[in-house]
Write an enzyme that holds these catalytic residues in place. Structure first.
Site, PDB file in Angstrom:
ATOM      1  N   ASP A   1      -0.346  -7.112   4.377  1.00 16.35           N
ATOM      2  CA  ASP A   1      -1.113  -8.360   4.487  1.00 16.35           C
ATOM      3  C   ASP A   1      -0.245  -9.564   4.838  1.00 16.35           C
ATOM      4  O   ASP A   1      -0.647 -10.412   5.639  1.00 16.35           O
ATOM      5  CB  ASP A   1      -1.875  -8.633   3.180  1.00 16.35           C
ATOM      6  CG  ASP A   1      -3.053  -7.682   3.022  1.00 16.35           C
ATOM      7  OD1 ASP A   1      -3.492  -7.113   4.039  1.00 16.35           O
ATOM      8  OD2 ASP A   1      -3.526  -7.505   1.891  1.00 16.35           O
TER       9      ASP A   1
ATOM     10  N   ASP B   1       1.398  -6.527  -4.638  1.00 15.19           N
ATOM     11  CA  ASP B   1       0.505  -6.499  -3.487  1.00 15.19           C
ATOM     12  C   ASP B   1       0.957  -7.709  -2.668  1.00 15.19           C
ATOM     13  O   ASP B   1       1.116  -8.806  -3.233  1.00 15.19           O
ATOM     14  CB  ASP B   1      -0.956  -6.665  -3.953  1.00 15.19           C
ATOM     15  CG  ASP B   1      -1.932  -6.540  -2.799  1.00 15.19           C
ATOM     16  OD1 ASP B   1      -1.801  -7.309  -1.825  1.00 15.19           O
ATOM     17  OD2 ASP B   1      -2.827  -5.689  -2.862  1.00 15.19           O
TER      18      ASP B   1
ATOM     19  N   GLN C   1      -4.903 -21.097  18.471  1.00 10.19           N
ATOM     20  CA  GLN C   1      -5.694 -20.054  17.801  1.00 10.19           C
ATOM     21  C   GLN C   1      -5.679 -18.755  18.590  1.00 10.19           C
ATOM     22  O   GLN C   1      -6.064 -17.707  18.081  1.00 10.19           O
ATOM     23  CB  GLN C   1      -7.148 -20.526  17.641  1.00 10.19           C
ATOM     24  CG  GLN C   1      -7.284 -21.679  16.679  1.00 10.19           C
ATOM     25  CD  GLN C   1      -8.699 -22.231  16.595  1.00 10.19           C
ATOM     26  OE1 GLN C   1      -9.659 -21.598  17.022  1.00 10.19           O
ATOM     27  NE2 GLN C   1      -8.820 -23.410  16.024  1.00 10.19           N
ATOM     28  N   CYS C   2      -5.256 -18.822  19.858  1.00 10.71           N
ATOM     29  CA  CYS C   2      -5.181 -17.598  20.677  1.00 10.71           C
ATOM     30  C   CYS C   2      -3.926 -16.820  20.291  1.00 10.71           C
ATOM     31  O   CYS C   2      -2.840 -17.395  20.242  1.00 10.71           O
ATOM     32  CB  CYS C   2      -5.088 -17.937  22.158  1.00 10.71           C
ATOM     33  SG  CYS C   2      -6.414 -18.966  22.738  1.00 10.71           S
TER      34      CYS C   2
ATOM     35  N   THR D   1       0.799  -1.227   0.000  1.00  7.31           N
ATOM     36  CA  THR D   1       0.000   0.000   0.000  1.00  7.31           C
ATOM     37  C   THR D   1       0.832   1.277   0.000  1.00  7.31           C
ATOM     38  O   THR D   1       0.480   2.255  -0.660  1.00  7.31           O
ATOM     39  CB  THR D   1      -0.926  -0.008   1.245  1.00  7.31           C
ATOM     40  OG1 THR D   1      -1.887  -1.041   1.058  1.00  7.31           O
ATOM     41  CG2 THR D   1      -1.655   1.303   1.436  1.00  7.31           C
TER      42      THR D   1
ATOM     43  N   SER E   1      -0.341  -9.774  -0.876  1.00  8.75           N
ATOM     44  CA  SER E   1      -1.174 -10.985  -0.926  1.00  8.75           C
ATOM     45  C   SER E   1      -0.680 -11.929  -2.024  1.00  8.75           C
ATOM     46  O   SER E   1      -0.998 -13.113  -2.015  1.00  8.75           O
ATOM     47  CB  SER E   1      -2.634 -10.651  -1.233  1.00  8.75           C
ATOM     48  OG  SER E   1      -2.991  -9.437  -0.700  1.00  8.75           O
TER      49      SER E   1
ATOM     50  N   THR F   1       2.450 -10.128  14.283  1.00  2.00           N
ATOM     51  CA  THR F   1       1.262 -10.604  13.594  1.00  2.00           C
ATOM     52  C   THR F   1       0.376  -9.396  13.276  1.00  2.00           C
ATOM     53  O   THR F   1       0.375  -8.421  14.027  1.00  2.00           O
ATOM     54  CB  THR F   1       0.541 -11.681  14.450  1.00  2.00           C
ATOM     55  OG1 THR F   1      -0.455 -12.311  13.651  1.00  2.00           O
ATOM     56  CG2 THR F   1      -0.110 -11.129  15.700  1.00  2.00           C
TER      57      THR F   1
HETATM   58  N1  ASP Z   1      -2.965  -5.521   0.140  1.00  2.00           N
HETATM   59  C1  ASP Z   1      -1.917  -4.656   0.622  1.00  2.00           C
HETATM   60  C2  ASP Z   1      -0.620  -5.457   0.645  1.00  2.00           C
HETATM   61  O1  ASP Z   1      -0.460  -6.252   1.525  1.00  2.00           O
HETATM   62  C3  ASP Z   1      -2.252  -4.137   1.979  1.00  2.00           C
HETATM   63  C4  ASP Z   1      -1.240  -3.208   2.601  1.00  2.00           C
HETATM   64  O2  ASP Z   1      -0.110  -3.039   2.162  1.00  2.00           O
HETATM   65  O3  ASP Z   1      -1.600  -2.577   3.631  1.00  2.00           O
HETATM   66  O4  ASP Z   1       0.184  -5.298  -0.229  1.00  2.00           O
END
Ligand code: ASP
Length: 338
Positions: free
Chosen positions: A91, A58, A273-274, A13, A60, A161
């Site tokens: 992400d 990105d 999971q915690c 981002t 992701s 995290t």
């Molecule tokens: N989708 C973006 C990424 O991880 C989200 C971010 O950077 O805040 O590249």
């Protein structure tokens, strides 16, 4: 003499622009924006060189090959710089930070991942402070390890995290104290050190794209559905259990699957999971059999660190017994053994 920092842009981002279908990275754009940030020219700032990866992603879309490319960018310039700041999407930033912490063997310079929730092209962007403060922390050089800086917090990379999808304090490390808090001043805090490097020479371990899986248990889970996947397809499995490592009563169905998976060469690691606290196999009757079936405890590791560690240990070519043992050892400050 001024310190020299290597700034590597991987995407995310912080350097995105608005496109027709939403924010996306644009090659060459961020460097022009950096030129307009006056703080970066302040004499208090370190010198830095800017490198942009191709393609920008990105986060992701990041996969194991991209971690290897980022590792190479750092390793090839390692001797020329006092520290590294890696601009990255939020992400999967905690996954990349975890992966780099294992891949960069004998690291003793700061490698700080940062980014932003609001792009620099928008008003109220958090990118400017995240970038400026990361460069200052890299210049201070207090930590020779992979860290993540975001929203005033410096965190151990393999403990971090993402806690918030839209807050500006997006990251934390619930199982490890923050390394530093940046308010009016940058305040370094006492943190148990990560194990010291074994040698002075940085080596990069390239990761192999071995099949790894994460299975989150939930009330009513039907383990037999996952049998083939766990015993035939996956090499490393992270089992996200309830609380301190507990599985549902239906878990009896899981135990023979774990046994078969281990025989077939897979390593199953039990996480919680915690976000805060540790796995403690055997505290409850619902977790005891996991250990005897061949699963290992991930203690207080994040899922991100567990996934990255499995990739790393399989890539090192260890036997499954060695991987089982090392998953429970503290290699880079990623876990606290109880
Ligand atoms: N989708 C973006 C990424 O991880 C989200 C971010 O950077 O805040 O590249």
């Amino acid at each position: 003499m001024k310190k020299k920092i290597c700034l590597i842009h991987t995407g995310g981002t912080i350097g995105m622009i608005r496109g027709e279908s939403g924010y996306l990275p644009k090659a060459g754009y961020l460097e022009t924006v950096l030129d307009t940030i006056e703080d970066l020219k302040n004499p208090a700032m370190p010198d830095f060189d800017f490198f942009e990866m191709d393609p920008l992603l990105d986060s992701s879309d990041m996969a194991v090959g991209d971690w290897n490319r980022i590792g190479e960018e750092i390793a090839t310039r390692y001797e020329d710089y006092d520290g590294f700041v890696i601009l990255h999407g939020t992400d999967t930033m905690a996954y990349t930070a975890s992966a780099l912490s294992f891949m960069l063997e004998n690291l003793n310079k700061p490698v700080i991942l940062t980014g932003s929730q609001i792009p620099l092209c928008e008003v109220r962007s958090d990118g400017r402070d995240n970038l400026v403060t990361s460069l200052l922390i890299a210049q201070d050089g207090k930590f020779g390890e992979v860290c993540l800086y975001f929203g005033g917090r410096l965190l151990r990379g393999n403990r971090a995290t993402k806690m918030s999808a839209d807050g500006l304090l997006a990251f934390d490390s619930p199982n490890c104290p923050r390394l530093c808090e940046a308010g009016i001043s940058i305040r370094y805090l006492p943190v148990p050190p990560a194990p010291a490097p074994a040698s002075e020479k940085l080596t990069l371990c390239h990761l192999l794209d071995v099949p790894i899986g994460v299975l989150k248990v939930f009330p009513g889970i039907r383990f037999p559905i996952f049998d083939k996947l766990m015993t035939e397809k996956l090499r490393g499995i992270v089992l996200e259990t309830f609380g301190a490592g507990n599985i549902p009563g239906e878990g009896n169905a899981l135990l023979p699957i774990i046994e078969r998976a281990f025989k077939a060469g897979s390593v199953i690691t039990v996480c919680s999971q915690c976000p805060q606290g540790t796995v403690s196999l055997g505290t409850y009757a619902t977790s005891s059999p996991l250990k005897s079936a061949g699963a290992v405890s991930g203690y207080d590791m994040t899922t991100e660190a567990c996934v990255a560690k499995l990739y790393y240990l399989f890539s090192k070519g260890y036997s499954k017994e060695e991987i089982k043992a090392l998953m429970e050892e503290n290699l880079r400050g990623e876990l606290t053994k109880i």
